[in-house]
Design a protein around this motif. Structure first.
Motif, PDB file in Angstrom:
ATOM      1  N   ALA A 266       0.868  -1.177   0.000  1.00  0.00           N
ATOM      2  CA  ALA A 266       0.000   0.000   0.000  1.00  0.00           C
ATOM      3  C   ALA A 266       0.905   1.227   0.000  1.00  0.00           C
ATOM      4  O   ALA A 266       1.586   1.498   0.988  1.00  0.00           O
ATOM      5  CB  ALA A 266      -0.912  -0.006   1.228  1.00  0.00           C
ATOM      6  N   ILE A 267       0.920   1.950  -1.118  1.00  0.00           N
ATOM      7  CA  ILE A 267       1.843   3.075  -1.292  1.00  0.00           C
ATOM      8  C   ILE A 267       1.041   4.314  -1.669  1.00  0.00           C
ATOM      9  O   ILE A 267       0.152   4.249  -2.528  1.00  0.00           O
ATOM     10  CB  ILE A 267       2.888   2.774  -2.384  1.00  0.00           C
ATOM     11  CG1 ILE A 267       3.667   1.502  -2.031  1.00  0.00           C
ATOM     12  CG2 ILE A 267       3.852   3.947  -2.564  1.00  0.00           C
ATOM     13  CD1 ILE A 267       4.591   1.024  -3.129  1.00  0.00           C
ATOM     14  N   SER A 268       1.357   5.433  -1.036  1.00  0.00           N
ATOM     15  CA  SER A 268       0.692   6.694  -1.362  1.00  0.00           C
ATOM     16  C   SER A 268       1.723   7.811  -1.451  1.00  0.00           C
ATOM     17  O   SER A 268       2.777   7.760  -0.805  1.00  0.00           O
ATOM     18  CB  SER A 268      -0.368   7.043  -0.308  1.00  0.00           C
ATOM     19  OG  SER A 268       0.248   7.277   0.945  1.00  0.00           O
ATOM     20  N   VAL A 269       1.416   8.815  -2.263  1.00  0.00           N
ATOM     21  CA  VAL A 269       2.273   9.993  -2.403  1.00  0.00           C
ATOM     22  C   VAL A 269       1.403  11.228  -2.245  1.00  0.00           C
ATOM     23  O   VAL A 269       0.376  11.363  -2.922  1.00  0.00           O
ATOM     24  CB  VAL A 269       2.976  10.021  -3.776  1.00  0.00           C
ATOM     25  CG1 VAL A 269       3.853  11.275  -3.881  1.00  0.00           C
ATOM     26  CG2 VAL A 269       3.818   8.780  -3.987  1.00  0.00           C
ATOM     27  N   GLN A 270       1.804  12.113  -1.342  1.00  0.00           N
ATOM     28  CA  GLN A 270       1.091  13.366  -1.124  1.00  0.00           C
ATOM     29  C   GLN A 270       2.093  14.506  -1.044  1.00  0.00           C
ATOM     30  O   GLN A 270       3.247  14.303  -0.663  1.00  0.00           O
ATOM     31  CB  GLN A 270       0.270  13.309   0.171  1.00  0.00           C
ATOM     32  CG  GLN A 270      -0.824  12.252   0.164  1.00  0.00           C
ATOM     33  CD  GLN A 270      -1.545  12.167   1.502  1.00  0.00           C
ATOM     34  OE1 GLN A 270      -0.930  12.350   2.546  1.00  0.00           O
ATOM     35  NE2 GLN A 270      -2.832  11.896   1.453  1.00  0.00           N
ATOM     36  N   GLN A 337       3.303  11.204  -9.509  1.00  0.00           N
ATOM     37  CA  GLN A 337       3.044  10.468  -8.280  1.00  0.00           C
ATOM     38  C   GLN A 337       2.703   9.013  -8.574  1.00  0.00           C
ATOM     39  O   GLN A 337       3.187   8.101  -7.902  1.00  0.00           O
ATOM     40  CB  GLN A 337       1.909  11.153  -7.508  1.00  0.00           C
ATOM     41  CG  GLN A 337       2.261  12.560  -7.023  1.00  0.00           C
ATOM     42  CD  GLN A 337       1.094  13.235  -6.328  1.00  0.00           C
ATOM     43  OE1 GLN A 337       0.050  12.627  -6.090  1.00  0.00           O
ATOM     44  NE2 GLN A 337       1.262  14.512  -6.004  1.00  0.00           N
ATOM     45  N   GLU A 338       1.890   8.799  -9.601  1.00  0.00           N
ATOM     46  CA  GLU A 338       1.495   7.433  -9.957  1.00  0.00           C
ATOM     47  C   GLU A 338       2.704   6.628 -10.426  1.00  0.00           C
ATOM     48  O   GLU A 338       2.837   5.436 -10.107  1.00  0.00           O
ATOM     49  CB  GLU A 338       0.433   7.466 -11.059  1.00  0.00           C
ATOM     50  CG  GLU A 338      -0.080   6.089 -11.446  1.00  0.00           C
ATOM     51  CD  GLU A 338      -1.138   6.141 -12.528  1.00  0.00           C
ATOM     52  OE1 GLU A 338      -1.531   5.060 -13.020  1.00  0.00           O
ATOM     53  OE2 GLU A 338      -1.572   7.259 -12.892  1.00  0.00           O
ATOM     54  N   TYR A 339       3.622   7.277 -11.158  1.00  0.00           N
ATOM     55  CA  TYR A 339       4.798   6.575 -11.649  1.00  0.00           C
ATOM     56  C   TYR A 339       5.715   6.153 -10.492  1.00  0.00           C
ATOM     57  O   TYR A 339       6.249   5.042 -10.485  1.00  0.00           O
ATOM     58  CB  TYR A 339       5.566   7.455 -12.632  1.00  0.00           C
ATOM     59  CG  TYR A 339       6.712   6.736 -13.313  1.00  0.00           C
ATOM     60  CD1 TYR A 339       6.480   5.673 -14.180  1.00  0.00           C
ATOM     61  CD2 TYR A 339       8.028   7.119 -13.077  1.00  0.00           C
ATOM     62  CE1 TYR A 339       7.519   5.010 -14.802  1.00  0.00           C
ATOM     63  CE2 TYR A 339       9.081   6.456 -13.694  1.00  0.00           C
ATOM     64  CZ  TYR A 339       8.827   5.410 -14.554  1.00  0.00           C
ATOM     65  OH  TYR A 339       9.859   4.746 -15.152  1.00  0.00           O
ATOM     66  N   VAL A 340       5.876   7.035  -9.499  1.00  0.00           N
ATOM     67  CA  VAL A 340       6.675   6.686  -8.323  1.00  0.00           C
ATOM     68  C   VAL A 340       6.053   5.499  -7.593  1.00  0.00           C
ATOM     69  O   VAL A 340       6.753   4.570  -7.172  1.00  0.00           O
ATOM     70  CB  VAL A 340       6.822   7.895  -7.376  1.00  0.00           C
ATOM     71  CG1 VAL A 340       7.413   7.463  -6.036  1.00  0.00           C
ATOM     72  CG2 VAL A 340       7.711   8.960  -8.008  1.00  0.00           C
TER      73      VAL A 340
END
Length: 465
Positions: A266-270, A337-340
């Motif tokens: 579970a990965i998120s970027v903000q 963000q999606e690519y990371v």
């Protein structure tokens, strides 16, 4: 010519008229102000604290994590801060058996590797798992890199080519992900016992391996290379697969789909606008070298980790990174963000390789890998990951195998394979599948953040967490 008392005659330039630079100049800063590496076995009852303070530079976090993971150390917690010109980290570590670090050779090796000791004589050590780790670069073997579409029997074909070309496989690592494969193989010449120096022979080896990679297909995205040197095998595998990931759209695979969907990271970027950082949160099943895989990926994507907090709790890992690009920018677009997220997911999943774990230990000989993988292929086994090594006169190999369709292997086939290779030589060690509720448990646990860590130290108030 003299300037301010300095003799700037021809002796101060090279014969081609270029300025002369002392080869030790690059290490001058390190020698004048070496890093501080403190090994603390008293502050924590169940782990050794490794505290690293040094001047900051891009990639220094990866260097430290790489040294620790190469020594088969487990990192249960880490607090990282490198905002400004200084780098300050604290790592809570044990060996893979859960013990603190008491081996003076290991401690000395860590301090020397990180630049805290310049006069140490420890250049090679043995980890708790029996692996030999050395500071010396390996120039006695020829490295071969391969990347392409994965298929059942590919490792058998590759090792068969090397056997035919009279190459002894000393070590190799193979990773597969999304129907793609990356492999770094180290070989010696069967006749001389050293690296292969015949350029014609190297050209033939490269051509035949390229043909084996392509198989009956078009060979889309396949690549074979014989580099001058490989500084770090696992980092190179990440780089190869990351470049392949960028060039080739991943294809879906049905290998353990049901299990994978429930245990995916579970990965998120903000974006944290007021602080000027992008915040990356990772929650997934814990495993050895997880921190190396995520830090390696961020570093090679040209991101700088300014702050981070890492924690392992039970079978789960929590990682939070405060990052920017090297030019100071954050991840502004959703596409970035999606690519990371996708790259981090791939980096975490590459090393997990589904299937049954088979461990082989026997006297090493030329053609051993070819013979073993041929028997795998004849029994319908497909290798999803492999770690081939030589310790003295012993071959110590680990294979993860599925059936040709990527499904779990029938136990009767495994036992038939063991009987053919030798039951005392080939041992079975199953992977422990995660509980169906694993992802729910990860998501439901309290969030662990760097802000919470600072609050616990009294450095910020509750409204800033």
């Amino acid at each position: 010519m003299r300037v301010h008392g300095l003799d700037c005659s021809s002796t101060s330039v090279s014969g081609r008229g270029c300025p002369y630079f002392d080869p030790e100049y690059d290490t001058l800063s390190l020698r004048l102000d070496p890093p501080s590496v403190v090994i603390d076995n008293t502050s924590c009852p169940d782990a050794t604290l490794i505290k690293v303070d040094s001047k900051n530079k891009h990639g220094i976090l990866l260097e430290v994590v790489q040294v620790l993971t190469d020594l088969d150390l487990a990192i249960s917690k880490a607090y990282i801060s490198s905002d400004g010109g200084w780098f300050m980290d604290v790592f809570h570590v044990t060996d893979q058996l859960g013990n603190k670090l008491t081996d003076e050779g290991i401690i000395d090796y860590i301090q020397q590797s990180l630049g805290a000791k310049q006069d140490s004589q420890t250049t090679e050590v043995q980890t708790c798992l029996g692996r030999r780790v050395s500071l010396r670069s390996n120039t006695e073997q020829t490295a071969i890199e391969l990347c392409g579409r994965d298929r059942p029997g590919l490792l058998s074909d590759i090792s068969g080519v090397l056997k035919d070309m009279m190459c002894n496989v000393v070590a190799a690592e193979v990773w597969t992900h999304n129907l793609r494969v990356a492999c770094v193989v180290y070989v010696t010449d069967e006749v001389t016992g050293g690296p292969i120096e015949d350029e014609k022979k190297l050209a033939v080896i490269k051509a035949r391996l390229s043909q084996a990679l392509q198989g009956d297909e078009s060979g889309k995205g396949s690549k074979t290379d014989i580099p001058m040197a490989v500084l770090h095998t696992e980092r190179r595998l990440h780089q190869i697969m990351s470049a392949d990931f960028a060039a080739i759209q991943p294809e879906s695979t049905n290998t353990f789909v049901a299990a994978a969907d429930k245990t995916r990271p579970a990965i998120s970027v903000q974006n944290c606008a007021e602080k000027g950082y992008s915040v990356v949160n990772v929650r997934c099943n814990d495993r050895p070298k997880l921190l190396f895989d995520t830090v390696c990926t961020l570093t090679d994507m040209k991101y700088v980790v300014f702050h981070a907090a890492i924690r392992s709790e039970g079978s789960f890992a929590y990682q939070e990174y405060y990052i920017r690009l090297m030019d100071g920018c954050t991840l502004k677009s959703e596409a970035e963000q999606e690519y990371v997220v996708k790259c981090l997911e791939a980096a975490i999943e590459r090393r997990t390789g589904g299937g049954i774990r088979l461990e082989l230990c026997t006297k090493d000989r030329v053609g051993l890998l070819s013979d073993v993988t041929r028997i795998f292929r004849e029994n319908g086994l497909s290798v999803t990951r492999a770690d081939v090594s030589t310790q003295g006169d012993k071959a110590v190999n680990v294979f993860y195998v599925t059936d040709a369709s990527g499904n779990p292997v029938d136990r009767r086939i495994v036992e038939a394979t063991r009987k053919e290779i030798g039951q005392s030589i080939l041992q079975v060690k199953d992977l422990t599948p995660s509980s169906p509720n694993s992802q729910h448990e990860v998501a439901s646990k309290s969030r662990f953040s760097f802000g919470t860590f600072l609050y616990s130290l009294g450095l910020i108030n509750s409204q800033q967490v």
